[in-house]
Motif scaffolding. Structure first.
Motif, PDB file in Angstrom:
ATOM      1  N   MET A 142     -28.272  15.681  28.607  1.00  0.00           N
ATOM      2  CA  MET A 142     -27.960  14.890  29.961  1.00  0.00           C
ATOM      3  C   MET A 142     -26.764  15.779  30.792  1.00  0.00           C
ATOM      4  N   SER A 143     -26.123  16.722  30.019  1.00  0.00           N
ATOM      5  CA  SER A 143     -24.955  17.324  30.611  1.00  0.00           C
ATOM      6  C   SER A 143     -25.261  18.228  31.804  1.00  0.00           C
TER       7      SER A 143
ATOM      8  N   LEU B  94     -19.849  17.605  32.789  1.00  0.00           N
ATOM      9  CA  LEU B  94     -18.910  18.234  31.836  1.00  0.00           C
ATOM     10  C   LEU B  94     -18.352  19.689  32.388  1.00  0.00           C
ATOM     11  N   SER B  95     -18.416  19.671  33.586  1.00  0.00           N
ATOM     12  CA  SER B  95     -17.948  20.914  34.298  1.00  0.00           C
ATOM     13  C   SER B  95     -16.379  21.129  34.047  1.00  0.00           C
ATOM     14  N   ARG B  96     -16.293  22.288  33.466  1.00  0.00           N
ATOM     15  CA  ARG B  96     -14.593  22.871  33.035  1.00  0.00           C
ATOM     16  C   ARG B  96     -13.819  21.632  32.244  1.00  0.00           C
TER      17      ARG B  96
ATOM     18  N   PHE C 118     -17.084  13.778  33.345  1.00  0.00           N
ATOM     19  CA  PHE C 118     -15.626  13.999  32.547  1.00  0.00           C
ATOM     20  C   PHE C 118     -15.106  15.260  33.119  1.00  0.00           C
ATOM     21  N   SER C 119     -15.465  15.990  34.154  1.00  0.00           N
ATOM     22  CA  SER C 119     -15.001  17.259  34.632  1.00  0.00           C
ATOM     23  C   SER C 119     -13.572  17.331  34.862  1.00  0.00           C
ATOM     24  N   GLY C 120     -13.402  18.523  34.298  1.00  0.00           N
ATOM     25  CA  GLY C 120     -11.725  19.017  34.178  1.00  0.00           C
ATOM     26  C   GLY C 120     -10.903  18.450  33.384  1.00  0.00           C
TER      27      GLY C 120
ATOM     28  N   ALA D  86     -19.042   5.862  35.633  1.00  0.00           N
ATOM     29  CA  ALA D  86     -17.801   5.839  34.947  1.00  0.00           C
ATOM     30  C   ALA D  86     -17.153   7.191  35.233  1.00  0.00           C
ATOM     31  N   ALA D  87     -15.810   7.468  35.417  1.00  0.00           N
ATOM     32  CA  ALA D  87     -15.174   8.508  35.867  1.00  0.00           C
ATOM     33  C   ALA D  87     -14.053   8.721  35.153  1.00  0.00           C
ATOM     34  N   PHE D  88     -13.878   9.994  34.295  1.00  0.00           N
ATOM     35  CA  PHE D  88     -12.859  10.407  33.646  1.00  0.00           C
ATOM     36  C   PHE D  88     -12.339  11.673  33.849  1.00  0.00           C
TER      37      PHE D  88
END
Length: 249
Positions: A205-206, A186-188, A164-166, A140-142
């Motif tokens: 898990m992050s 969760l990068s940025r 969820f990056s950015g 899943a990409a957000f």
């Protein structure tokens, strides 16, 4: 998105009759719709599902969107969802892509089961988004999304990697009881108001990349500039943040 999107001609379901016929080789054409206003997406998906055709929607305006299930791949590229969308409690066996799309009203994906990859990269959600109890069986990409309203992932199940990056969550983001089986990027990622994670394994898990190891990707940065209205000053600020510091100072 095209500047005159409000003036796009309405797509007539009768236009699909040629696409649903087999070719001389016995193959069936996929459905492609570009720069049109689509009044009822459900009818199009039902026809495509029946004939096992993928659906590719590009730079369209979508009004009523209510889909209970689909076995095919569906992509929405740079499209605008004008009304509340319902994928609630549906089962989706094909890939779903919503690249660079805008959701002007609420989006309800609660209880849905996505059996293949789903991608919301660079989407803008103006109202509430509900993924309560949703199951993501594949990736899943957000990434690079803008969530302007409250966002709920409580009780969701992620069985593969999640990105969820950015992204920016401007209102409350709820992940209570959400379970992640693999790594979460969760990068940025920014949570401007609040983040609720009670009963979730999200912290375990992050994966947050350290600022000094962030790699600058020029093509990606320029691509984002063209997708969004960004001032020259903002462009320069965005580029210079990746330049190495002068260690002699």
């Amino acid at each position: 998105m095209h500047e005159d999107s409000d003036d796009f001609p309405v797509f007539d379901i009768k236009e699909l009759k040629w696409d649903t016929e087999t070719t001389e080789t016995g193959e069936i054409h996929d459905i492609g719709i570009e720069e049109r206003t689509i009044q009822s997406l459900g009818e199009i998906v039902a026809i495509a599902d029946k004939h096992n055709m993928s659906v590719n929607i590009k730079e369209c305006v979508l009004m009523e969107v209510q889909i209970d299930s689909a076995h095919i791949d569906i992509s929405f590229n740079k499209s605008i969802f004008k009304e509340k969308i319902h994928f609630k409690s549906g089962v989706f066996n094909g890939k779903l892509n919503f690249w660079v799309s805008t959701f002007e009203e609420e989006a309800d994906f609660s209880g849905a089961i996505f059996k293949e990859d789903i991608d919301f990269k660079d989407c803008t959600f103006h109202k509430e988004v509900n993924f309560f109890g949703t199951t993501f069986e594949k990736k899943a990409a957000f990434a690079f999304c803008d969530f302007k309203g409250e966002t709920a992932f409580n009780g969701a199940s992620f069985k593969e990697e999640v990105d969820f990056s950015g992204s920016t969550f401007r209102k409350k983001a709820i992940y209570n009881e959400a379970i992640f089986k693999k790594a979460v990027n969760l990068s940025r990622t920014l949570f401007e108001e609040s983040l609720e994670i009670m009963g979730s394994n999200l912290p375990d898990m992050s994966q947050k990349e350290k600022e000094q190891t962030t790699q600058f990707n020029l093509s990606h940065e320029l691509d984002k500039v063209f997708k969004k209205e960004v001032s020259r000053r903002q462009i320069l600020r965005g580029l210079f943040r990746f330049l190495p510091e002068d260690r002699e100072k």
